[in-house]
Scaffold this active site. Structure first.
Site, PDB file in Angstrom:
ATOM      1  N   TYR A 189      17.806  56.841  38.200  1.00 47.36           N
ATOM      2  CA  TYR A 189      18.328  56.899  36.830  1.00 47.36           C
ATOM      3  C   TYR A 189      18.084  55.593  35.924  1.00 47.36           C
ATOM      4  CZ  TYR A 189      23.183  56.258  34.353  1.00 47.36           C
ATOM      5  OH  TYR A 189      24.297  56.376  33.575  1.00 47.36           O
ATOM      6  N   LYS A 196      17.164  60.899  35.920  1.00 47.34           N
ATOM      7  CA  LYS A 196      17.956  61.123  34.729  1.00 47.34           C
ATOM      8  C   LYS A 196      17.527  59.869  33.748  1.00 47.34           C
ATOM      9  CE  LYS A 196      22.478  60.087  33.147  1.00 47.34           C
ATOM     10  NZ  LYS A 196      23.805  59.484  32.864  1.00 47.34           N
ATOM     11  N   THR A 198      27.804  56.059  34.444  1.00 46.84           N
ATOM     12  CA  THR A 198      28.206  55.012  33.692  1.00 46.84           C
ATOM     13  C   THR A 198      29.411  55.501  33.050  1.00 46.84           C
ATOM     14  OG1 THR A 198      25.737  54.250  33.164  1.00 46.84           O
ATOM     15  CG2 THR A 198      27.595  53.594  31.388  1.00 46.84           C
ATOM     16  N   TYR A 242      22.191  42.523  37.638  1.00 38.92           N
ATOM     17  CA  TYR A 242      22.565  41.227  37.181  1.00 38.92           C
ATOM     18  C   TYR A 242      21.186  40.656  36.791  1.00 38.92           C
ATOM     19  CZ  TYR A 242      24.552  36.842  36.985  1.00 38.92           C
ATOM     20  OH  TYR A 242      24.672  35.571  36.727  1.00 38.92           O
TER      21      TYR A 242
END
Length: 308
Positions: A137, A164, A48, A111
């Site tokens: 993640y 994570k 990110t 999305y």
């Protein structure tokens, strides 16, 4: 083969860009060396903070190639492969393998809203095809899905080497540590840098700390203090991390200020340019001056950084 478990401070490296949005190669070279010299235990690209989904495939591939070349196996390179397209995900995964990356990082496609069960099915399709070890993640603020413990368990059965967690939910983080503590090779890594001491002292493995982009040694020292259970040191170092949150991360009013602030901090330290990928724009001149002022208030230029 990558050494397991994945642990320590693994900065979610920003992607240094030029004004024309091409990769800032000189800045990337300085940044990677700054991180490695700061003692980090790995580097995570295209997360990110790295603006991964906003970059063209060409820039993503170039970033992976160049980062692997500069790191030259000194620390593991983890690559975010999350994409809305299955083929796009595989394209980046295969490129990462070709150029010498060590592991892949997989978040939900971002999305269409999907259910936990659909995410599990997606992992069943994707994970057996991946050419490298992979971590999950959890990034619900960007993907619309907060991974259930059950989905994480399913991913582990399919070979995941860790997770994570960037949910910011400390209870969930503790649940992950508890759930997987029987397997010392499955890493639980905090994405929220302030949770680093709690993560380590409760049996977790490390942090993907955004602030480690500019002050890597501060976070490495905090990690080591947590491993040593040195409460006095943890307290003083955490105060410095809190100071980052109250200064550098508080410039600007949008949630993108963390990424913009991190890039502006690196510009102030003369490490790389601070251009962002669309849709983000870099800070204004006034905001950049403020970041520069904040950076100068930290005494880490010499103590914590290789940049003087």
């Amino acid at each position: 083969m990558m050494k397991l478990p994945v642990k320590g401070i693994i900065p979610p490296m920003i992607t240094p860009l030029l004004e024309n949005k091409e990769l800032d190669l000189s800045g990337l070279n300085k940044l990677v060396n700054h991180l490695v010299d700061g003692g980090v235990h790995g580097i995570f690209v295209l997360g990110t903070t790295g603006e991964g989904p906003s970059l063209s495939y060409e820039v993503r591939k170039q970033l992976i190639t160049e980062t692997c070349r500069i790191v030259n196996k000194k620390v593991p390179v983890l690559v975010g492969i999350t994409d809305t397209s299955f083929d796009g995900t595989m394209e980046i995964a295969n490129h990462a393998k070709e150029v010498g990356a060590d592991a892949l990082v997989v978040a939900p496609p971002y999305y269409f809203p999907i259910s936990q069960e659909e995410m599990g099915d997606y992992l069943e399709s994707l994970l057996p095809l991946l050419p490298l070890p992979f971590m999950l993640y959890n990034m619900p603020s960007c993907t619309k899905l907060h991974l259930s413990i059950e989905v994480v368990r399913r991913a582990k059965e399919l070979g995941a080497i860790g997770i994570k967690d960037s949910s910011g939910d400390l209870t969930y983080l503790y649940m992950l540590i508890e759930e997987f503590k029987a397997d010392p090779l499955f890493s639980v890594i905090a994405g929220t840098e302030l949770f680093l001491p709690e993560t380590i002292m409760n049996g977790g493995h490390g942090a993907v700390a955004g602030g480690a982009n500019f002050f890597p040694k501060l976070f490495v020292d905090l990690y080591n203090a947590a491993v040593d259970k040195d409460l006095e040191k943890i307290k003083s170092l955490r105060e410095q991390v809190l100071k980052i949150h109250k200064t550098i991360y508080e410039v600007g009013e949008y949630s993108s200020r963390h990424i913009k602030g991190t890039k502006a901090a690196l510009l102030a330290m003369k490490i790389c340019e601070d251009h962002n990928a669309e849709p983000l724009q870099r800070f204004t001149e006034a905001q950049r001056s403020l970041i520069k002022e904040y950076i100068s208030q930290f005494n880490y230029k010499n103590e914590y950084n290789s940049i003087h």
